[in-house]
Design a protein around this motif. Structure first.
Motif: not given
Length: 341
Positions: A77-82
């Motif tokens: 679900a995450a869209s961040g770089d980290v």
């Protein structure tokens, strides 16, 4: 550096803890890209969190029940770089994400973990820690709080999910799962967390899903570096039942069982490298220190020396039992082999 924060939750009994964890992430000096709450097969809790925290991403665990499945859902679900992970019964210091972010300027760094301090019984309540200005969260020198049992050795703080005696800043084999972050690309290299390892609804307090993942990541990406930074501080709650020797013993045994699964996956050489060093160097020093304190009149020193010895014995026993179980063929296979003889 965009950092998605994943918090895995499973029970309404931790409602105040979950809200405190979320509040501490919202108060970060390095603002999170997003906060994702993964709810482990508990529709009532998911609906309640969705209604109360409308600005967050609240999703159900779409994988196998347990912490590994929840983390895999959060990564998807995450869209961040980290992607950073915080336990649902923990709170982060305001500089937590900033301490992570500074290391990712180095392209070799695939993951960063931080220091986890204990909230022993008698610590501020979760309701109190929902105040981001609370003195504990803003102390110049972060420290554990509450009433640590006198017999409880710092070398075994991992049994309550905290940083333990013997960890040193810098490169490390594996991060501790409740206070860790990884580049998104790391999951493409290593795959997700193994769903047959780690904490589930099982009555035994199993673990090691993050250990297995970190070792697998470094095996598949030999240049990948993992870093422990004590400036990335969180506090993890230790309920009264986990501050008792009965839990300590069960957790040590369960860790041995879990390590057997880890070594089956990644091999004993990598799977036990840190454990050998801890057992051969850090634990003997802890025993000597405890005995020395006892000789100077501190009775609890003898208790800590005994707990280290018993903890190592129970962990080793769990590993032996787990290894035998892993090597034992399934009953049907064994029966067929016997019939062919």
């Amino acid at each position: 550096m965009n950092i998605s924060v994943v918090i895995c939750a499973y029970t309404e009994r931790r409602w105040d803890d979950i809200l405190a964890a979320v509040t501490s992430v919202r108060a970060q000096r390095h603002a999170p890209h997003e906060i994702i709450l993964v709810v482990d097969h508990n529709p009532a809790l998911r609906d309640r969190l969705t209604a109360a925290l409308r600005d967050l991403v609240v999703v159900p665990n779409t994988h196998a029940r347990g912490l590994s499945g929840g983390k895999n859902t959060g990564v998807a679900a995450a869209s961040g770089d980290v992607v950073a992970f915080l336990d649902d019964d923990a709170v982060a210091a305001p500089g937590w994400l900033a301490a992570f972010a500074k290391h990712y300027d180095d392209p070799a760094v695939a993951g960063v973990g931080g220091r986890t301090l204990a909230l022993w019984p008698g610590s501020p309540s979760a309701a109190e820690l929902r105040d981001p200005g609370h003195p504990l969260l803003n102390a110049a020198v972060p420290a554990e709080c509450g009433r640590r049992p006198g017999w409880f050795p710092a070398e075994f703080d991992w049994t309550v999910g905290c940083t333990y005696e013997g960890m040193t800043p810098g490169p490390i084999r594996n991060l501790m799962g409740g206070n860790a972050s990884f580049r998104r690309e790391a999951f493409a290299v290593a795959g997700g967390f193994a769903e047959g390892i780690g904490r589930t609804f099982h009555r035994r307090p199993l673990g090691c899903e993050e250990t297995e993942f970190c070792i697998r990541l470094r095996q598949r990406g030999p240049g990948a570096e993992l870093v422990y930074d004590p400036d990335a501080v969180i506090w993890h709650r230790v309920p009264p039942e986990r501050a008792r020797f009965a839990y300590f013993r069960r957790r040590c045994y369960a860790e041995g069982l879990s390590k057997a699964l880890v070594t089956r996956s990644v091999g004993a050489q990598d799977g036990l490298a840190s454990e050998r060093a801890h057992a051969l160097r850090t634990l003997p020093r802890g025993v000597r220190r405890g005995l020395g304190r006892a000789a100077r009149g501190e009775a609890a020193g003898l208790g800590r020396a005994a707990a280290i010895t018993l903890g190592l014995a129970w962990t080793t026993w769990g590993y032996a039992v787990g290894t035998a179980a892993v090597r034992r063929p399934p009953r049907r296979t064994a029966a067929m082999a016997e019939a062919r003889r």
